[in-house]
Design an enzyme around this catalytic site. Sequence first.
Site, PDB file in Angstrom:
ATOM      1  N   PRO A  61       0.802  -1.425   0.010  1.00  0.00           N
ATOM      2  CA  PRO A  61      -0.082   0.060   0.011  1.00  0.00           C
ATOM      3  C   PRO A  61       0.900   1.172  -0.008  1.00  0.00           C
ATOM      4  CG  PRO A  61      -0.041  -1.274   1.952  1.00  0.00           C
ATOM      5  CD  PRO A  61       0.604  -2.114   1.244  1.00  0.00           C
ATOM      6  N   GLY A  62       0.167   2.602  -0.565  1.00  0.00           N
ATOM      7  CA  GLY A  62       0.702   3.697  -0.463  1.00  0.00           C
ATOM      8  C   GLY A  62       2.184   3.856  -1.500  1.00  0.00           C
ATOM      9  N   THR A  63       2.247   3.017  -2.497  1.00  0.00           N
ATOM     10  CA  THR A  63       3.546   2.943  -3.234  1.00  0.00           C
ATOM     11  C   THR A  63       3.327   3.920  -4.707  1.00  0.00           C
ATOM     12  OG1 THR A  63       2.938   0.788  -4.131  1.00  0.00           O
ATOM     13  CG2 THR A  63       4.553   0.853  -2.422  1.00  0.00           C
ATOM     14  N   GLY A  64       2.121   4.409  -4.583  1.00  0.00           N
ATOM     15  CA  GLY A  64       1.793   5.345  -5.752  1.00  0.00           C
ATOM     16  C   GLY A  64       1.075   4.578  -7.055  1.00  0.00           C
ATOM     17  N   LYS A  65       0.361   3.590  -6.545  1.00  0.00           N
ATOM     18  CA  LYS A  65      -0.339   2.833  -7.815  1.00  0.00           C
ATOM     19  C   LYS A  65      -1.504   3.812  -8.352  1.00  0.00           C
ATOM     20  CE  LYS A  65      -1.200  -0.768  -5.106  1.00  0.00           C
ATOM     21  NZ  LYS A  65      -0.187  -0.442  -3.948  1.00  0.00           N
ATOM     22  N   THR A  66      -2.292   4.539  -7.504  1.00  0.00           N
ATOM     23  CA  THR A  66      -3.540   5.563  -7.670  1.00  0.00           C
ATOM     24  C   THR A  66      -2.788   6.673  -8.592  1.00  0.00           C
ATOM     25  OG1 THR A  66      -4.716   4.645  -5.922  1.00  0.00           O
ATOM     26  CG2 THR A  66      -5.551   6.316  -6.922  1.00  0.00           C
ATOM     27  N   GLU A  83      14.423  -1.633  27.036  1.00  0.00           N
ATOM     28  CA  GLU A  83      14.858  -1.086  25.963  1.00  0.00           C
ATOM     29  C   GLU A  83      16.468  -1.277  25.786  1.00  0.00           C
ATOM     30  OE1 GLU A  83      12.932  -0.625  23.378  1.00  0.00           O
ATOM     31  OE2 GLU A  83      11.241  -0.938  24.524  1.00  0.00           O
TER      32      GLU A  83
HETATM   33  P1  ATP Z   1      -3.181   1.938  -1.769  1.00  0.00           P
HETATM   34  O1  ATP Z   1      -2.622   0.376  -2.319  1.00  0.00           O
HETATM   35  O2  ATP Z   1      -2.966   1.767  -0.450  1.00  0.00           O
HETATM   36  O3  ATP Z   1      -4.331   2.295  -2.643  1.00  0.00           O
HETATM   37  P2  ATP Z   1      -1.395   3.342  -3.587  1.00  0.00           P
HETATM   38  O4  ATP Z   1      -0.382   2.570  -4.003  1.00  0.00           O
HETATM   39  O5  ATP Z   1      -2.540   3.668  -4.522  1.00  0.00           O
HETATM   40  O6  ATP Z   1      -2.045   2.848  -2.256  1.00  0.00           O
HETATM   41  P3  ATP Z   1      -1.163   6.217  -3.583  1.00  0.00           P
HETATM   42  O7  ATP Z   1      -2.841   6.446  -3.287  1.00  0.00           O
HETATM   43  O8  ATP Z   1      -1.127   6.376  -5.275  1.00  0.00           O
HETATM   44  O9  ATP Z   1      -0.703   4.768  -3.134  1.00  0.00           O
HETATM   45  O10 ATP Z   1      -0.208   7.161  -3.133  1.00  0.00           O
HETATM   46  C1  ATP Z   1      -0.689   7.626  -1.736  1.00  0.00           C
HETATM   47  C2  ATP Z   1       0.227   9.025  -1.718  1.00  0.00           C
HETATM   48  O11 ATP Z   1       1.590   8.934  -1.378  1.00  0.00           O
HETATM   49  C3  ATP Z   1      -0.138   9.847  -3.176  1.00  0.00           C
HETATM   50  O12 ATP Z   1      -1.140  10.498  -3.125  1.00  0.00           O
HETATM   51  C4  ATP Z   1       1.310  10.702  -3.049  1.00  0.00           C
HETATM   52  O13 ATP Z   1       1.011  11.888  -2.196  1.00  0.00           O
HETATM   53  C5  ATP Z   1       2.181   9.749  -2.255  1.00  0.00           C
HETATM   54  N1  ATP Z   1       3.210   9.087  -3.075  1.00  0.00           N
HETATM   55  C6  ATP Z   1       3.237   7.778  -3.401  1.00  0.00           C
HETATM   56  N2  ATP Z   1       4.223   7.430  -4.291  1.00  0.00           N
HETATM   57  C7  ATP Z   1       4.603   8.644  -4.663  1.00  0.00           C
HETATM   58  C8  ATP Z   1       5.492   8.857  -5.588  1.00  0.00           C
HETATM   59  N3  ATP Z   1       6.199   7.871  -6.234  1.00  0.00           N
HETATM   60  N4  ATP Z   1       5.861  10.001  -6.115  1.00  0.00           N
HETATM   61  C9  ATP Z   1       5.230  11.209  -5.563  1.00  0.00           C
HETATM   62  N5  ATP Z   1       4.299  10.933  -4.324  1.00  0.00           N
HETATM   63  C10 ATP Z   1       3.897   9.699  -4.079  1.00  0.00           C
END
Ligand code: ATP
Length: 515
Positions: free
Chosen positions: A127-132, A345
């Site tokens: 998650p959160g790697t920029g797919k959307t 710790e």
């Molecule tokens: P999920 O699997 O949880 O849906 P995702 O892979 O679709 O997550 P995004 O929603 O595309 O992730 O990314 C979330 C936010 O992280 C983006 O709106 C952006 O702000 C930041 N982000 C992630 N990857 C990048 C990147 N390569 N460059 C710039 N910003 C990024």
Amino acid sequence: MQKKKIVFLFFLIGVISSALLILSIFIPSMNVDVSFGDKLLIIALTVILFYYYRSLNEDRQLMPSILSIESLNQKERDKPDISFKDVAGLEEIKEELQETIDFINNSFKYKKMGAKIPKGILFHGPPGTGKTLLAKAVAGETNSTFLYASGSEFVEKYVGVGAKRVRTLFERAKKEAPSIIFIDEIDAIGTRRNAESNNEKDQTLNQLLVELDGFNTNETVIVIGATNRMDLLDEALLRPGRFDRHIYVGNPNIKAREKILEVHTKNKPLDKSINIKEIAQKTTGLSGAELANIANEAAIIAVRNKKNIITSIEFDAAIERILAGLEVKSPSVLLKEKNIVAIHEAGHGLVSKVVNTDLIQKISIVPRGHALGYVLKFPDEERYLFTESELLHRITCLLAGRAAEEFKFKEITTGAKDDLNKATDIAREMVCSYGMSSLGTLALDDIYIRYNYDSIRLEIKKITDKAYSEALSIIEENSEILYEIASTLLKKETIDKNELDDIYKKYLKESTLAT
Ligand code: ATP
């Protein structure tokens, strides 16, 4: 939305007027001068408005949010102004997507040659790697309509509703072509079908397959799916002609992290002393979304501290906030518990130093999130391969907190819960995926794991036992260092990397002097 509000307003006026009219029938003193026919008309209109308002609500329910009235009125917003410039790093993925972009921008060129371009692309990865973001950038680069739908929006109790939603989504995409349909969490509808599977979900998936097969190259519609669990997807979905282009979007490496941080600090006032490269080094393993969050959090902390510029202090605090959780203000930890946490710790800190795994940045007994204390570590280099002994050392460090408690108090606490989970996860991977156990040099499949978990558990235990006894013996041999770290923690609550090095070196020197 506006339409719904207006209908509701008229309906409300109708209800009030009807109520007054009905009252006037029973209370003649109200003296309302409206004919009986008009009264009937007003009441009938109110009833019609009521049914119309209800039907508006039902329509909304039958469509995913992207297809609702609200979204249809916002066509402009569906054309994202995001381009590849906003997506930092991920160069190879952007290159791969260039062909798709060229197909949308110059579709006639391909059609003339009778070429078929893959219409389904599947982004998979954590998650959160920029797919959307990538999918939006493809739409932005091609000035296409971006239709977002989440897989879970298609999951419905009532048979046929999910399938209808899929149909509506594709109809709209074709109408507004060129368009990109983005289905996030596609695993919610695309999981493997089996004999006992859910009828509604199967119908939805079948409809998706039909739609994917149905549209031809005359329509410039590209479907992009995204999932964190590609292993769960039905093979039919991955077949050529459907989602046949699979692109792994992983956590960014150091260079990509630097670029992502640059994108997200572009509009922020940064102090000259800030070194983005250094921040990228400290954030190994974090996703783009977490990095964006750190940049934002640093800005918020700067505002909170009444500063007009963001310094490395705010960035360090933001990293700590994201990695270790929110600091608990005025915690109510008993003194006895504080002693245990300090020893726990200190155990982690000492053993990490001795086996020299990752760089320790900070040890703290200030509670954060659910943890009463924590060790903040940054890996000293980007690593993709780990040796068996390195993995063992990681487990040893994780179990060192529990070992220190046992050594000092001859009693163990619940404080090691998280450590035990993480240590067991690594050991399980060693046994099941890396062939690092006496079960042999092989990866174990799900069926073997399900039917032979007892023997697997024994292997996992062998590994964690070995690591635990190593942690115990390191602690026994270096008990003076353990106590000094713990007492410094009790005094100062936090020890940084340099202070830990000083304590460690002091004892090393003393022991070399003694020999
Ligand atoms: P999920 O699997 O949880 O849906 P995702 O892979 O679709 O997550 P995004 O929603 O595309 O992730 O990314 C979330 C936010 O992280 C983006 O709106 C952006 O702000 C930041 N982000 C992630 N990857 C990048 C990147 N390569 N460059 C710039 N910003 C990024």
